[in-house]
Design an enzyme around this catalytic site. Structure first.
Site, PDB file in Angstrom:
ATOM      1  N   ASN A  14     -91.455 -53.398  31.476  1.00 56.73           N
ATOM      2  CA  ASN A  14     -91.037 -51.875  31.589  1.00 56.73           C
ATOM      3  C   ASN A  14     -91.648 -51.085  30.504  1.00 56.73           C
ATOM      4  O   ASN A  14     -91.591 -51.059  29.335  1.00 56.73           O
ATOM      5  CB  ASN A  14     -89.469 -51.817  31.549  1.00 56.73           C
ATOM      6  CG  ASN A  14     -88.900 -50.482  31.650  1.00 56.73           C
ATOM      7  OD1 ASN A  14     -89.729 -49.410  31.924  1.00 56.73           O
ATOM      8  ND2 ASN A  14     -87.695 -50.094  31.120  1.00 56.73           N
ATOM      9  N   LYS A  16     -91.567 -47.994  30.047  1.00 56.98           N
ATOM     10  CA  LYS A  16     -90.619 -46.781  29.885  1.00 56.98           C
ATOM     11  C   LYS A  16     -91.649 -45.549  29.732  1.00 56.98           C
ATOM     12  O   LYS A  16     -92.662 -45.632  30.521  1.00 56.98           O
ATOM     13  CB  LYS A  16     -89.875 -46.978  28.394  1.00 56.98           C
ATOM     14  CG  LYS A  16     -89.300 -48.184  28.380  1.00 56.98           C
ATOM     15  CD  LYS A  16     -88.234 -48.305  26.965  1.00 56.98           C
ATOM     16  CE  LYS A  16     -87.933 -49.775  26.905  1.00 56.98           C
ATOM     17  NZ  LYS A  16     -86.589 -49.643  26.156  1.00 56.98           N
ATOM     18  N   HIS A  99     -80.932 -48.388  34.902  1.00 58.03           N
ATOM     19  CA  HIS A  99     -81.608 -49.201  33.594  1.00 58.03           C
ATOM     20  C   HIS A  99     -80.630 -48.195  32.464  1.00 58.03           C
ATOM     21  O   HIS A  99     -80.085 -47.214  32.811  1.00 58.03           O
ATOM     22  CB  HIS A  99     -82.959 -48.869  33.283  1.00 58.03           C
ATOM     23  CG  HIS A  99     -83.397 -48.988  31.718  1.00 58.03           C
ATOM     24  ND1 HIS A  99     -83.025 -48.668  30.980  1.00 58.03           N
ATOM     25  CD2 HIS A  99     -84.306 -50.002  31.685  1.00 58.03           C
ATOM     26  CE1 HIS A  99     -83.697 -49.365  29.719  1.00 58.03           C
ATOM     27  NE2 HIS A  99     -84.413 -50.295  30.141  1.00 58.03           N
ATOM     28  N   GLU A 101     -81.034 -46.928  29.671  1.00 55.98           N
ATOM     29  CA  GLU A 101     -81.429 -45.365  29.159  1.00 55.98           C
ATOM     30  C   GLU A 101     -81.391 -44.321  30.238  1.00 55.98           C
ATOM     31  O   GLU A 101     -80.856 -43.400  29.882  1.00 55.98           O
ATOM     32  CB  GLU A 101     -82.833 -45.607  28.854  1.00 55.98           C
ATOM     33  CG  GLU A 101     -83.170 -46.377  27.723  1.00 55.98           C
ATOM     34  CD  GLU A 101     -84.473 -47.161  27.525  1.00 55.98           C
ATOM     35  OE1 GLU A 101     -85.583 -46.712  28.096  1.00 55.98           O
ATOM     36  OE2 GLU A 101     -84.601 -47.867  26.588  1.00 55.98           O
ATOM     37  N   GLU A 171     -78.915 -56.796  30.732  1.00 53.50           N
ATOM     38  CA  GLU A 171     -79.465 -56.075  29.211  1.00 53.50           C
ATOM     39  C   GLU A 171     -78.315 -55.556  28.566  1.00 53.50           C
ATOM     40  O   GLU A 171     -77.924 -54.489  28.740  1.00 53.50           O
ATOM     41  CB  GLU A 171     -80.446 -55.131  29.963  1.00 53.50           C
ATOM     42  CG  GLU A 171     -81.717 -55.404  30.443  1.00 53.50           C
ATOM     43  CD  GLU A 171     -82.984 -54.305  30.618  1.00 53.50           C
ATOM     44  OE1 GLU A 171     -83.990 -54.820  30.036  1.00 53.50           O
ATOM     45  OE2 GLU A 171     -82.562 -53.245  31.033  1.00 53.50           O
ATOM     46  N   GLY A 177     -84.536 -52.411  22.766  1.00 53.63           N
ATOM     47  CA  GLY A 177     -85.388 -51.581  21.677  1.00 53.63           C
ATOM     48  C   GLY A 177     -84.786 -51.668  20.373  1.00 53.63           C
ATOM     49  O   GLY A 177     -85.406 -50.995  19.709  1.00 53.63           O
ATOM     50  N   SER A 216     -85.072 -56.920  23.707  1.00 53.69           N
ATOM     51  CA  SER A 216     -85.953 -57.389  22.660  1.00 53.69           C
ATOM     52  C   SER A 216     -86.341 -58.933  22.919  1.00 53.69           C
ATOM     53  O   SER A 216     -86.645 -59.557  22.013  1.00 53.69           O
ATOM     54  CB  SER A 216     -85.016 -57.200  21.381  1.00 53.69           C
ATOM     55  OG  SER A 216     -84.629 -56.011  21.093  1.00 53.69           O
TER      56      SER A 216
HETATM   57  C1  PEP Z   1     -86.015 -52.644  28.498  1.00 58.13           C
HETATM   58  O1  PEP Z   1     -86.437 -51.506  28.401  1.00 58.13           O
HETATM   59  O2  PEP Z   1     -85.596 -52.956  29.550  1.00 58.13           O
HETATM   60  C2  PEP Z   1     -85.917 -53.579  27.541  1.00 58.13           C
HETATM   61  C3  PEP Z   1     -85.471 -54.637  27.509  1.00 58.13           C
HETATM   62  O3  PEP Z   1     -86.635 -52.978  26.348  1.00 58.13           O
HETATM   63  P1  PEP Z   1     -86.925 -54.148  24.915  1.00 58.13           P
HETATM   64  O4  PEP Z   1     -87.637 -55.055  25.309  1.00 58.13           O
HETATM   65  O5  PEP Z   1     -88.064 -53.128  24.227  1.00 58.13           O
HETATM   66  O6  PEP Z   1     -85.740 -54.042  24.379  1.00 58.13           O
END
Ligand code: PEP
Length: 256
Positions: A14, A16, A99, A101, A171, A177, A216
């Site tokens: 992703n 983003k 997601h 976000e 997640e 992030g 992460s």
């Molecule tokens: C994500 O954007 O779904 C995500 C898991 O980001 P990151 O790997 O940067 O934590």
């Protein structure tokens, strides 16, 4: 429960709201030069403007194309929105729905996420349903109940059959992030909880649905997470912007 080896790992990147046309070209070309990686399915999920450009570069290759968001509506007066049918038109295979976000920054609630999941299915695409608890919910011992609620909203609207061919990304919001990753046992516990909840409706579908970990995930922690019996891949944010790191995670999935 169906043996893990029946589920091909999926590693999805992703991006983003990052990138440019040049970056998209360079990153995708770097990935294409290393495929296939075992039986791992690899998906890139760029911002909308780069979808068509990437589609023409990956035509005939094993890279899958994903989208970060979709409208719950099929078409009409929804300025600024993009329908699942349009995404199918430009060669998208999978779509993130829910997601964290979008839930947090755009106020998407469980019912809207379920409607988006349905729209993606109707267009013949693969929904990747993102679920996960906040730190506050985890600290209050509510991780399972929050994830259960998010899952139930989709089960109630779309039914268990809608999960055949779909993927779920667990997640934990506190790990996205932040550089803070769930431990393998914390992640496995929720993945197993999710699979069991689906199995209460249909054990076959539950055994085949892929449950990805996101938050992460990096080359340093990917192997221990991907070795867990109910972790079938990863949804990768930051590390997917670096072709070398993303490929290392995909290789860890191939070895898992
Ligand atoms: C994500 O954007 O779904 C995500 C898991 O980001 P990151 O790997 O940067 O934590």
């Amino acid at each position: 429960m169906v043996d893990k080896t029946r589920r091909k790992p999926l590693i999805a990147g992703n991006w983003k709201m990052n990138g440019s046309a040049d970056m998209a070209r360079e990153l995708v070309d770097a990935l294409l030069g290393h495929l296939p990686i075992g039986s791992v399915e690899i998906m890139v999920i760029p911002p909308f403007p780069y979808l068509a450009q990437i589609r023409s570069r990956i035509a005939g290759n094993q890279l899958l194309l994903g989208a970060q968001n979709v409208s719950m509506h099929a078409g009409g007066a929804f300025t600024g929105e993009v329908s699942a049918g349009m995404l199918a038109d430009v060669g998208v295979a999978g779509v993130l729905v829910g997601h964290s976000e979008r839930r947090e920054l755009c106020g998407e609630d469980d019912a809207q996420v379920a409607a988006k999941f349905e729209a993606v299915r109707r267009a013949g695409l693969k929904p990747v349903l993102c679920i996960g608890e906040t730190l506050q919910q985890r600290d209050a011992g509510m991780a399972e109940s929050r994830v259960g609620e998010q899952l139930d909203a989709v089960l109630e609207r779309c039914g268990i059959e809608a999960f055949a061919g779909a993927a779920i990304a667990y997640e934990p919001v506190w790990a996205i992030g932040t550089g803070r990753v769930a431990s393998a046992s914390q992640a496995q516990q929720i993945h197993s909880f999710v699979r069991t909840r689906l199995a209460n409706h249909d054990a076959t579908i539950a055994g085949l649905v892929r449950i990805l970990y996101g938050g992460s995930m990096k080359p340093e922690n990917a192997s221990s997470l991907l070795a867990c019996p109910d972790i079938d891949g990863g949804l990768i944010g930051g590390a997917s912007l670096n072709a070398g790191h993303f490929l290392e995670i995909a290789s860890a999935a191939a070895r898992a």
